[in-house]
Design a protein around this motif. Structure first.
Motif, PDB file in Angstrom:
ATOM      1  N   LEU A  39       7.278  17.690 -16.187  1.00 50.21           N
ATOM      2  CA  LEU A  39       6.633  17.254 -17.421  1.00 50.21           C
ATOM      3  C   LEU A  39       7.017  15.823 -17.772  1.00 50.21           C
ATOM      4  CD1 LEU A  39       6.964  20.506 -19.557  1.00 50.21           C
ATOM      5  CD2 LEU A  39       4.868  19.521 -18.630  1.00 50.21           C
ATOM      6  N   LYS A  40       8.288  15.481 -17.550  1.00 47.78           N
ATOM      7  CA  LYS A  40       8.729  14.109 -17.812  1.00 47.78           C
ATOM      8  C   LYS A  40       8.013  13.120 -16.885  1.00 47.78           C
ATOM      9  CE  LYS A  40      11.268  11.046 -19.869  1.00 47.78           C
ATOM     10  NZ  LYS A  40      11.001  10.730 -21.308  1.00 47.78           N
ATOM     11  N   GLN A  41       7.880  13.500 -15.608  1.00 46.59           N
ATOM     12  CA  GLN A  41       7.161  12.654 -14.658  1.00 46.59           C
ATOM     13  C   GLN A  41       5.699  12.494 -15.071  1.00 46.59           C
ATOM     14  OE1 GLN A  41       7.860  14.762 -10.997  1.00 46.59           O
ATOM     15  NE2 GLN A  41       9.885  13.828 -10.657  1.00 46.59           N
ATOM     16  N   HIS A  42       5.100  13.590 -15.537  1.00 47.63           N
ATOM     17  CA  HIS A  42       3.710  13.564 -15.986  1.00 47.63           C
ATOM     18  C   HIS A  42       3.558  12.638 -17.193  1.00 47.63           C
ATOM     19  CE1 HIS A  42      -0.344  15.038 -16.730  1.00 47.63           C
ATOM     20  NE2 HIS A  42      -0.009  15.273 -17.985  1.00 47.63           N
ATOM     21  N   GLU A  43       4.495  12.718 -18.140  1.00 48.42           N
ATOM     22  CA  GLU A  43       4.456  11.845 -19.313  1.00 48.42           C
ATOM     23  C   GLU A  43       4.554  10.375 -18.912  1.00 48.42           C
ATOM     24  OE1 GLU A  43       7.729  13.191 -21.611  1.00 48.42           O
ATOM     25  OE2 GLU A  43       6.749  15.048 -22.245  1.00 48.42           O
ATOM     26  N   ASN A  44       5.488  10.074 -17.988  1.00 49.76           N
ATOM     27  CA  ASN A  44       5.666   8.696 -17.530  1.00 49.76           C
ATOM     28  C   ASN A  44       4.400   8.172 -16.860  1.00 49.76           C
ATOM     29  OD1 ASN A  44       8.294   8.674 -18.483  1.00 49.76           O
ATOM     30  ND2 ASN A  44       9.206   9.176 -16.504  1.00 49.76           N
ATOM     31  N   LYS A  45       3.755   9.045 -16.074  1.00 49.29           N
ATOM     32  CA  LYS A  45       2.513   8.651 -15.409  1.00 49.29           C
ATOM     33  C   LYS A  45       1.420   8.347 -16.435  1.00 49.29           C
ATOM     34  CE  LYS A  45      -0.941  10.295 -12.098  1.00 49.29           C
ATOM     35  NZ  LYS A  45      -1.414  11.455 -11.299  1.00 49.29           N
ATOM     36  N   GLN A  46       1.331   9.184 -17.478  1.00 47.87           N
ATOM     37  CA  GLN A  46       0.321   8.974 -18.515  1.00 47.87           C
ATOM     38  C   GLN A  46       0.554   7.660 -19.253  1.00 47.87           C
ATOM     39  OE1 GLN A  46      -1.703  11.498 -17.270  1.00 47.87           O
ATOM     40  NE2 GLN A  46      -2.379  11.599 -19.377  1.00 47.87           N
ATOM     41  N   VAL A  47       1.833   7.374 -19.539  1.00 48.38           N
ATOM     42  CA  VAL A  47       2.169   6.121 -20.229  1.00 48.38           C
ATOM     43  C   VAL A  47       1.788   4.927 -19.358  1.00 48.38           C
ATOM     44  CG1 VAL A  47       4.093   4.683 -21.021  1.00 48.38           C
ATOM     45  CG2 VAL A  47       3.990   7.098 -21.666  1.00 48.38           C
ATOM     46  N   LYS A  48       2.121   4.997 -18.057  1.00 54.55           N
ATOM     47  CA  LYS A  48       1.803   3.897 -17.147  1.00 54.55           C
ATOM     48  C   LYS A  48       0.294   3.686 -17.054  1.00 54.55           C
ATOM     49  CE  LYS A  48       2.435   2.208 -12.422  1.00 54.55           C
ATOM     50  NZ  LYS A  48       2.938   2.508 -11.062  1.00 54.55           N
ATOM     51  N   GLU A  49      -0.462   4.765 -16.952  1.00 56.97           N
ATOM     52  CA  GLU A  49      -1.916   4.643 -16.871  1.00 56.97           C
ATOM     53  C   GLU A  49      -2.494   4.006 -18.128  1.00 56.97           C
ATOM     54  OE1 GLU A  49      -3.504   8.467 -15.968  1.00 56.97           O
ATOM     55  OE2 GLU A  49      -2.919   8.386 -13.850  1.00 56.97           O
ATOM     56  N   GLN A  50      -1.949   4.383 -19.304  1.00 57.25           N
ATOM     57  CA  GLN A  50      -2.438   3.799 -20.546  1.00 57.25           C
ATOM     58  C   GLN A  50      -2.096   2.321 -20.619  1.00 57.25           C
ATOM     59  OE1 GLN A  50      -4.469   5.396 -22.830  1.00 57.25           O
ATOM     60  NE2 GLN A  50      -4.715   3.253 -23.459  1.00 57.25           N
ATOM     61  N   GLN A  51      -0.899   1.956 -20.154  1.00 53.00           N
ATOM     62  CA  GLN A  51      -0.510   0.541 -20.121  1.00 53.00           C
ATOM     63  C   GLN A  51      -1.435  -0.255 -19.218  1.00 53.00           C
ATOM     64  OE1 GLN A  51       3.585   0.942 -18.893  1.00 53.00           O
ATOM     65  NE2 GLN A  51       4.369   0.857 -20.991  1.00 53.00           N
ATOM     66  N   GLU A  52      -1.788   0.329 -18.066  1.00 51.47           N
ATOM     67  CA  GLU A  52      -2.687  -0.364 -17.137  1.00 51.47           C
ATOM     68  C   GLU A  52      -4.089  -0.496 -17.727  1.00 51.47           C
ATOM     69  OE1 GLU A  52      -2.371   1.907 -13.545  1.00 51.47           O
ATOM     70  OE2 GLU A  52      -0.655   0.731 -12.813  1.00 51.47           O
ATOM     71  N   LYS A  53      -4.545   0.523 -18.458  1.00 55.16           N
ATOM     72  CA  LYS A  53      -5.849   0.438 -19.121  1.00 55.16           C
ATOM     73  C   LYS A  53      -5.848  -0.660 -20.187  1.00 55.16           C
ATOM     74  CE  LYS A  53      -7.152   5.282 -18.434  1.00 55.16           C
ATOM     75  NZ  LYS A  53      -7.344   6.605 -19.084  1.00 55.16           N
ATOM     76  N   MET A  59      -7.104  -8.340 -19.923  1.00 54.15           N
ATOM     77  CA  MET A  59      -7.444  -9.304 -18.879  1.00 54.15           C
ATOM     78  C   MET A  59      -8.956  -9.461 -18.689  1.00 54.15           C
ATOM     79  SD  MET A  59      -4.549  -8.521 -15.957  1.00 54.15           S
ATOM     80  CE  MET A  59      -5.232  -9.764 -14.838  1.00 54.15           C
ATOM     81  N   SER A  60      -9.732  -8.652 -19.363  1.00 56.37           N
ATOM     82  CA  SER A  60     -11.194  -8.733 -19.247  1.00 56.37           C
ATOM     83  C   SER A  60     -11.835  -9.536 -20.374  1.00 56.37           C
ATOM     84  CB  SER A  60     -11.804  -7.323 -19.250  1.00 56.37           C
ATOM     85  OG  SER A  60     -11.290  -6.527 -18.207  1.00 56.37           O
ATOM     86  N   LYS A  61     -11.022 -10.073 -21.296  1.00 57.09           N
ATOM     87  CA  LYS A  61     -11.579 -10.706 -22.493  1.00 57.09           C
ATOM     88  C   LYS A  61     -12.407 -11.948 -22.173  1.00 57.09           C
ATOM     89  CE  LYS A  61      -8.318  -8.913 -25.890  1.00 57.09           C
ATOM     90  NZ  LYS A  61      -7.222  -9.216 -26.862  1.00 57.09           N
ATOM     91  N   PHE A  62     -11.929 -12.768 -21.234  1.00 56.37           N
ATOM     92  CA  PHE A  62     -12.702 -13.958 -20.888  1.00 56.37           C
ATOM     93  C   PHE A  62     -14.060 -13.568 -20.306  1.00 56.37           C
ATOM     94  CE2 PHE A  62      -8.371 -15.694 -20.799  1.00 56.37           C
ATOM     95  CZ  PHE A  62      -8.537 -16.853 -21.532  1.00 56.37           C
ATOM     96  N   GLU A  63     -14.036 -12.608 -19.382  1.00 58.46           N
ATOM     97  CA  GLU A  63     -15.278 -12.163 -18.741  1.00 58.46           C
ATOM     98  C   GLU A  63     -16.214 -11.507 -19.756  1.00 58.46           C
ATOM     99  OE1 GLU A  63     -12.325 -12.659 -15.515  1.00 58.46           O
ATOM    100  OE2 GLU A  63     -12.269 -11.719 -17.492  1.00 58.46           O
ATOM    101  N   GLN A  64     -15.672 -10.643 -20.617  1.00 58.89           N
ATOM    102  CA  GLN A  64     -16.506  -9.951 -21.599  1.00 58.89           C
ATOM    103  C   GLN A  64     -17.202 -10.948 -22.529  1.00 58.89           C
ATOM    104  OE1 GLN A  64     -17.401  -6.881 -21.770  1.00 58.89           O
ATOM    105  NE2 GLN A  64     -16.009  -5.954 -20.292  1.00 58.89           N
ATOM    106  N   SER A  65     -16.467 -11.964 -22.963  1.00 55.97           N
ATOM    107  CA  SER A  65     -17.058 -12.973 -23.844  1.00 55.97           C
ATOM    108  C   SER A  65     -18.192 -13.719 -23.148  1.00 55.97           C
ATOM    109  CB  SER A  65     -15.967 -13.959 -24.278  1.00 55.97           C
ATOM    110  OG  SER A  65     -16.529 -15.006 -25.045  1.00 55.97           O
TER     111      SER A  65
END
Length: 252
Positions: A39-53, A59-65
Motif C-alpha cells: 500500500l505504501k508503494q502504491h501511494e508513492n506511485k500515485q504521488v509520483k504520477e500526480q507530480q508528473e501530470k 511544461m505545456s503552458k507555452f505550447e497551449q498559449s
C-alpha cells in the motif's frame, strides 16, 4: 471482495486494476506487513504520477498559449554538445501534436540513458515532424561554438516541412523568418524544447558511439567527447583526431 487475498494477488491487483474504495478499505484493514508495504508503494506511485501530470501541465503552458492563438506547427528547438572536446554539436527541432502526452518528459540531462532512449522512440513515433542539424568540429573551430550551435538549430528548423513558430532554448536566431521565443532553461519549461533536447542527445550519443568504432582509444562511447580522465590520457598518448575541436584544445 473475497476473503484474505494473498499478498501476490493484492500486488497484481494494485498493478493492473483501478482499485475501488471498498477494496482499498479492506486492504488498509489488513494488518499483514507485506500488505502495508504494498500500500505504501502504491501511494508513492500515485504521488509520483500526480507530480508528473502537474509537471507536464506546467511544461505545456507555452505550447497551449500558442495553440490557442492559432499557431499549429510549433517547433521546440535545442542543441547538445557545446562542451565536448570532440565531435559535432547536434540540434533538433520537434513539432508535437496538441494531444501529445508523455509524463516524465524533461531536460535530457535529467533523464537516465534508458529513459532517454524510450522517450526518443515515443517522441519520434508521435511527433508531427522532427529534424536534426549537425555542425562538425572543423566548422566549430572556424565560427566558434555559439555560432555553430545557432547554425545547427537553424539547419534543423529549415528542414521542417511546415513550421510557424519556434520555441528555442536560451538563444535567439538571427535571420529566422518565423516568430520565435528564447526561453532560459527551456528544456525544463517547454515540452517541445524538452523533446528536442532528448532527440538531439540520443542522436549525438549514437554518432559518438559510431565514432568510437573509428577511434576506440578515446572511449567516445563512454564520454561522448567530453574531457574525462581517460579521454585526456588518450589525447596525451595519441594526439588529436580529425574530429577533435582544435580551438578547445589550444591551451593543452
Amino acid at each position: 471482495m473475497k476473503e484474505k487475498w494473498t499478498i501476490r494477488q493484492i500486488k497484481e491487483y494494485l498493478l493492473n486494476e483501478k482499485p475501488s474504495e471498498e477494496v482499498m478499505r479492506s486492504f488498509y484493514q489488513d494488518e499483514r506487513k507485506g500488505v502495508q508495504t504494498l500500500l505504501k508503494q502504491h501511494e508513492n506511485k500515485q504521488v509520483k504520477e500526480q507530480q508528473e501530470k502537474d509537471q507536464f501541465v506546467m511544461m505545456s503552458k507555452f505550447e497551449q498559449s500558442l495553440w490557442q492563438n492559432k499557431y499549429r506547427y510549433i517547433a521546440g528547438v535545442d542543441e547538445v554538445g557545446r562542451g565536448p572536446l570532440a565531435g559535432p554539436v547536434v540540434a533538433a527541432a520537434v513539432i508535437l501534436p496538441e494531444d501529445f502526452q508523455l509524463l516524465g518528459i524533461n531536460d535530457s540531462k535529467k533523464l537516465s540513458k534508458k529513459q532517454r532512449e524510450l522517450f526518443y522512440q515515443y517522441i519520434t513515433k508521435h511527433a508531427i515532424d522532427y529534424k536534426i542539424g549537425i555542425v562538425e568540429a572543423d566548422e566549430i573551430d572556424r565560427i566558434n561554438i555559439l555560432q555553430a550551435s545557432k547554425h545547427a538549430m537553424s539547419q534543423a528548423i529549415e528542414q521542417l516541412n511546415q513550421v510557424d513558430y519556434a520555441l528555442i532554448d536560451a538563444v535567439m536566431l538571427e535571420n529566422l523568418s518565423i516568430p520565435q521565443e528564447a526561453i532560459i532553461k527551456g528544456d525544463q519549461k517547454s515540452i517541445s524544447i524538452a523533446a528536442a533536447s532528448i532527440i538531439a542527445k540520443v542522436t549525438r550519443d549514437q554518432l559518438m558511439d559510431d565514432l568510437h568504432n573509428e577511434y576506440p582509444a578515446y572511449a567516445f562511447n563512454r564520454n561522448s567527447g567530453y574531457g574525462t580522465k581517460d579521454h585526456l590520457h588518450a589525447l596525451d598518448q595519441f594526439g588529436m583526431t580529425p574530429i577533435h575541436r582544435r580551438s578547445f584544445l589550444k591551451s593543452r
